[in-house]
Design a protein around this motif. Structure first.
Motif, PDB file in Angstrom:
ATOM      1  N   HIS A  45     -36.437  -9.750 -44.213  1.00 17.56           N
ATOM      2  CA  HIS A  45     -36.642 -10.114 -45.611  1.00 17.56           C
ATOM      3  C   HIS A  45     -38.014 -10.760 -45.814  1.00 17.56           C
ATOM      4  CE1 HIS A  45     -32.014 -10.284 -46.406  1.00 17.56           C
ATOM      5  NE2 HIS A  45     -32.495  -9.045 -46.335  1.00 17.56           N
ATOM      6  N   ARG A  46     -38.439 -11.601 -44.866  1.00 19.86           N
ATOM      7  CA  ARG A  46     -39.754 -12.216 -44.987  1.00 19.86           C
ATOM      8  C   ARG A  46     -40.849 -11.154 -44.943  1.00 19.86           C
ATOM      9  NH1 ARG A  46     -42.060 -16.794 -40.876  1.00 19.86           N
ATOM     10  NH2 ARG A  46     -42.033 -15.045 -39.390  1.00 19.86           N
ATOM     11  N   ARG A  63     -38.670  -3.704 -50.075  1.00 17.29           N
ATOM     12  CA  ARG A  63     -37.334  -4.313 -50.028  1.00 17.29           C
ATOM     13  C   ARG A  63     -36.270  -3.257 -50.329  1.00 17.29           C
ATOM     14  NH1 ARG A  63     -34.311  -9.133 -50.521  1.00 17.29           N
ATOM     15  NH2 ARG A  63     -32.175  -8.412 -50.173  1.00 17.29           N
ATOM     16  N   ASP A  76     -33.219  -2.110 -47.774  1.00 17.46           N
ATOM     17  CA  ASP A  76     -31.799  -2.153 -48.123  1.00 17.46           C
ATOM     18  C   ASP A  76     -31.145  -0.779 -48.013  1.00 17.46           C
ATOM     19  OD1 ASP A  76     -32.104  -4.836 -48.589  1.00 17.46           O
ATOM     20  OD2 ASP A  76     -32.086  -4.693 -50.779  1.00 17.46           O
ATOM     21  N   GLU A 134     -32.173 -10.593 -40.070  1.00 14.12           N
ATOM     22  CA  GLU A 134     -32.316 -10.361 -41.507  1.00 14.12           C
ATOM     23  C   GLU A 134     -33.365 -11.290 -42.122  1.00 14.12           C
ATOM     24  OE1 GLU A 134     -28.595 -10.481 -43.537  1.00 14.12           O
ATOM     25  OE2 GLU A 134     -28.039  -8.458 -42.890  1.00 14.12           O
ATOM     26  N   ALA A 187     -40.610  -7.882 -45.758  1.00 19.40           N
ATOM     27  CA  ALA A 187     -40.614  -7.090 -46.988  1.00 19.40           C
ATOM     28  C   ALA A 187     -41.171  -7.890 -48.159  1.00 19.40           C
ATOM     29  CB  ALA A 187     -39.197  -6.610 -47.301  1.00 19.40           C
ATOM     30  N   ALA A 188     -40.817  -9.166 -48.241  1.00 16.98           N
ATOM     31  CA  ALA A 188     -41.304 -10.005 -49.345  1.00 16.98           C
ATOM     32  C   ALA A 188     -42.815 -10.156 -49.284  1.00 16.98           C
ATOM     33  CB  ALA A 188     -40.629 -11.372 -49.301  1.00 16.98           C
ATOM     34  N   THR A 244     -30.788   0.138 -44.335  1.00 12.41           N
ATOM     35  CA  THR A 244     -29.706  -0.621 -43.716  1.00 12.41           C
ATOM     36  C   THR A 244     -28.368   0.079 -43.939  1.00 12.41           C
ATOM     37  OG1 THR A 244     -30.892  -2.713 -43.989  1.00 12.41           O
ATOM     38  CG2 THR A 244     -28.517  -2.849 -43.662  1.00 12.41           C
TER      39      THR A 244
END
Length: 393
Positions: free
Chosen positions: A297-298, A66, A70, A293, A300-301, A73
């Motif tokens: 995010h899913r 994550r 970030d 996004e 990376a999580a 990005t």
């Protein structure tokens, strides 16, 4: 060996954000010269970007995916090529952490060491006493001119066993760099080719690629760290999505900055923002970026969560990681295409970043491991109960 204070995710994102003006200033230079500006590379090193996947015992940060997403990005908002090189560096750096500890001692002895690499087995290796002899050529080696080591893939063919792929680490000084990178997108990445000719690689710097793809490390020290106990492809996928998101957000930023002062030529609209068509385009593009996004995010999580709880990866989860990557790439390309097509003829000038963003996003979509169609097909194949037809999952 040493340890260092590890900055928080927020601190690393702040550092990346502070680099945006400098990286944007050098973006056209990188595009024209087909490599990153040295000042950009030095700035990335000073900000600790190259240490994000290095073990803490060597002064690295051991960042989760994550954080990588970030930071990338923010870098992607500045320049796609710069962010791409940083992201690509994180992947072979992680792969180096699969090697025995004594090999890591050698690799990470260089402060802010930079690694480049590939997953393509486009070379052959022959066994000899104490190691192998490698001959071959690898293409698309992003950031090779700025790297100290390259992770290579070759097919080991011996007289007493079936050929199989191996992964090895070699110093860049042992390889020939072929400057053949002249492309329409991601030009600043300097993704040249490298060549090995009768190169000897010692046994300790060689691993079986299938083991690395499964996340099986030869390092005893790294075994307890959450970030080093995942399969390679989900790690690589999660390491790559931030650059794509950054390109999309940069396109959004450029579009809305130019919007109030842009007329729609040969119409009565004195400002493009007054046109209902623009409202539909803006809503559609931004919604696609929001959807991208979600998938990033899913992904990376999932990678980070499984690293922490050490739960095994199901085949469907691994395929979905590739699918999430493909969705980020596809949705961002669609959003950037909307912004670019709505930006008018003046956007073709090199002074307007939109044309470079569009070229970069389209180049990403062509990457073999990021291609949306390939990744969607793989996911669908697994969902339909078939075995994957690739090792790269």
């Amino acid at each position: 060996m040493s340890t260092t204070e590890v900055p928080t995710r927020e601190e690393l994102v702040r550092r990346a954000s502070e680099l945006v003006p400098l990286l944007r200033r050098h973006a056209n230079w990188a595009d024209e010269n087909r490599r990153l500006h040295e000042e950009s590379v030095e700035a990335l090193a000073d900000a600790g970007i190259f240490r994000m996947r290095i073990p803490r015992r060597y002064g690295g940060f051991e960042c989760d995916t994550r954080t990588l997403m970030d930071v990338a990005t923010e870098l992607g908002r500045a320049d796609g090529s710069t962010s791409w090189v940083a992201s690509v560096t994180w992947i072979p750096t992680w792969m180096a952490c699969m090697f025995p500890d004594e090999v890591q001692d050698e690799v990470f002895a260089t402060p802010d060491v930079r690694l480049c690499g590939t997953l393509s087995p486009s070379a052959m290796a022959a066994p000899v006493d104490g190691g192998v002899i490698v001959n071959g050529k690898w293409g698309f080696i992003s950031g090779a001119q700025h790297s100290h080591w390259q992770e290579i893939i070759a097919i080991l063919a011996g007289p007493d066993s079936e050929p199989y792929p191996i992964m090895a680490l070699v110093p860049m000084s042992d390889l020939l760099i072929v400057d053949d990178w002249n492309t329409s997108g991601l030009r600043g990445t300097g993704s040249v080719s490298t060549v090995a000719k009768d190169l000897f690689v010692p046994t300790e710097r060689i691993l079986a690629l299938p083991s690395v793809l499964q996340g099986e490390a030869a390092s005893s020290t790294n075994a307890g760290s959450p970030i080093y106990r995942a399969p390679l492809l989900p790690v690589a996928s999660a390491s790559s999505v931030g650059t794509v998101l950054g390109l999309g957000r940069h396109a959004q930023e450029v579009f809305f900055e130019r919007l109030p002062d842009r007329k729609i030529t040969y119409t009565a609209y004195e400002s493009q923002r007054e046109a209902p068509l623009t409202h539909l385009q803006a809503a559609d593009a931004v919604t696609k970026l929001d959807q991208a996004e979600f998938h990033a995010h899913r992904l990376a999580a999932q990678v980070d969560g499984k690293g922490v709880d050490a739960s095994p990866w199901k085949l469907e989860e691994r395929a979905r990681a590739r699918a999430d990557l493909g969705s980020v790439v596809r949705l961002t390309r669609e959003a950037v295409d909307i912004f670019a097509s709505a930006s008018g003829g003046s956007s073709v000038y090199r002074a307007v970043p939109m044309q470079r963003i569009a070229h970069d996003v389209h180049a990403v979509n062509l990457h073999a491991l990021m291609n949306p169609n390939t990744n969607a097909e793989l996911y669908g194949r697994v969902l339909c109960g078939l075995e994957p037809n690739t090792l790269y999952i």
